[in-house]
Design an enzyme around this catalytic site. Structure first.
Site, PDB file in Angstrom:
ATOM      1  NE  ARG A 155     -28.927 -49.669 -47.889  1.00 58.55           N
ATOM      2  CZ  ARG A 155     -28.616 -50.809 -48.502  1.00 58.55           C
ATOM      3  NH1 ARG A 155     -27.357 -51.147 -48.662  1.00 58.55           N
ATOM      4  NH2 ARG A 155     -29.550 -51.615 -48.968  1.00 58.55           N
TER       5      ARG A 155
ATOM      6  CE  LYS B 129     -22.194 -47.421 -33.879  1.00 62.63           C
ATOM      7  NZ  LYS B 129     -22.065 -48.802 -34.354  1.00 62.63           N
TER       8      LYS B 129
ATOM      9  CG  ASP C 224     -23.744 -52.076 -33.405  1.00 65.75           C
ATOM     10  OD1 ASP C 224     -24.663 -51.870 -34.218  1.00 65.75           O
ATOM     11  OD2 ASP C 224     -22.977 -51.179 -33.008  1.00 65.75           O
TER      12      ASP C 224
ATOM     13  CG  ASN D 128      -5.886 -56.042 -33.009  1.00 67.61           C
ATOM     14  OD1 ASN D 128      -6.571 -55.954 -34.035  1.00 67.61           O
ATOM     15  ND2 ASN D 128      -5.405 -54.990 -32.391  1.00 67.61           N
TER      16      ASN D 128
END
Ligand code: ATR
Length: 262
Positions: free
Chosen positions: A16, A66, A102, A150
């Protein structure tokens, strides 16, 4: 000629970023062109080089590149060093600079919701790259304790070990998904469960007051459970816009207002 920008990834069709950056440009009266750039898995580094050799001004980096963008940079911001991943690239004096926007994008999205981050106790579920990228900005924004839960507890423990020294003003703790307990101001789902269509079941006894799902546009069992508790919830569109605004501000020196775009 307009300033040239791109987002590079594989796949890239879903991005986007071009529509967001064009909307920011329109609002701030900046003349730019922002395109999607597909790179074959073995051609990422060459494609970045070509883009900047052709006078590209700035590039966003998305999955799965990344970490490779991080490795490519001559200069990194503190938050990019800690994230070990880069989503924003630009050239200065012929050298590649990298940042990771981010985490700040998430912080800005949470602030735009008017959820306080001052002295809060946060639970982050998941211990992958998404979690690594947000811990430092959340602590700098005021979080006092972050518990990382996690499925594979050793990954959460490793993350705490890696990151605690970078955020001495906060306490980081690790636990397994089967050990979830206590009370949290905010719970963030940073797993890829919703993206994969998997359910994430939270124990009834877990108490929390706000819930943020990093994924967006997907069915999220995490958000459904939070909504049943009648608490404020949000999904990741604000974070997406937030990280784009941070990149836009680095490249163009102008910061669009997040609330105008969410
Ligand atoms: P990202 O970079 O998006 O964080 P990642 O590094 O692949 O992606 O990490 C995905 C995270 O989602 C991990 O924390 C993973 O848990 P494991 O470390 O145990 O694999 C978590 N995850 C993915 N699917 C899950 C599920 N169905 N239930 C719980 N956790 C899940």
């Amino acid at each position: 000629m307009s300033k040239q920008f791109a987002v590079i990834g594989n796949p890239i069709e879903q991005s986007r970023s071009p529509e967001l950056h064009h909307a920011f440009a329109q609002k701030t009266h900046i003349d730019l062109n922002y395109v999607k750039r597909f790179a074959e898995l073995d051609a990422f580094e060459a494609s970045v080089k070509d883009f900047f050799n052709e006078n590209g001004c700035g590039m966003n980096v998305t999955v799965p590149f990344k970490e490779r963008a991080f490795a490519l940079c001559h200069h990194l911001t503190e938050r990019a060093k800690i994230a070990k991943a880069v989503n924003t690239l630009w050239m200065e004096n012929g050298e590649l600079n990298g940042d990771n926007t981010d985490g700040q994008g998430l912080v800005e999205a949470i602030k735009a919701l008017n959820w306080s981050l001052e002295n809060v106790n946060i639970l982050i579920i998941g211990a992958g790259g998404a979690t690594r990228g947000v811990i430092y900005p959340l602590v700098k924004a005021g979080a006092k304790q972050i518990v990382i839960a996690n499925r594979t507890v050793s990954r959460a423990e490793q993350l705490v070990q890696d990151l605690q020294a970078a955020v001495p003003e906060a306490t980081l703790k690790a636990c397994g998904l089967d050990q979830l307990e206590g009370e949290f101001d905010i719970v963030i789902n940073a797993t890829s469960a919703s993206l994969n269509g998997d359910a994430l079941i939270l124990p009834e006894s877990l108490k929390f007051h706000h819930a943020y799902e990093m994924a967006y546009g997907k069915q999220s069992s995490f958000l459904e459970q939070a909504k049943q508790r009648d608490i404020p919830t949000s999904e990741g569109y604000g974070m997406l816009v937030g990280q784009a605004i941070e990149a836009f501000a680095i490249w163009n020196g102008v910061r669009p207002n997040l609330k105008d775009f969410i």
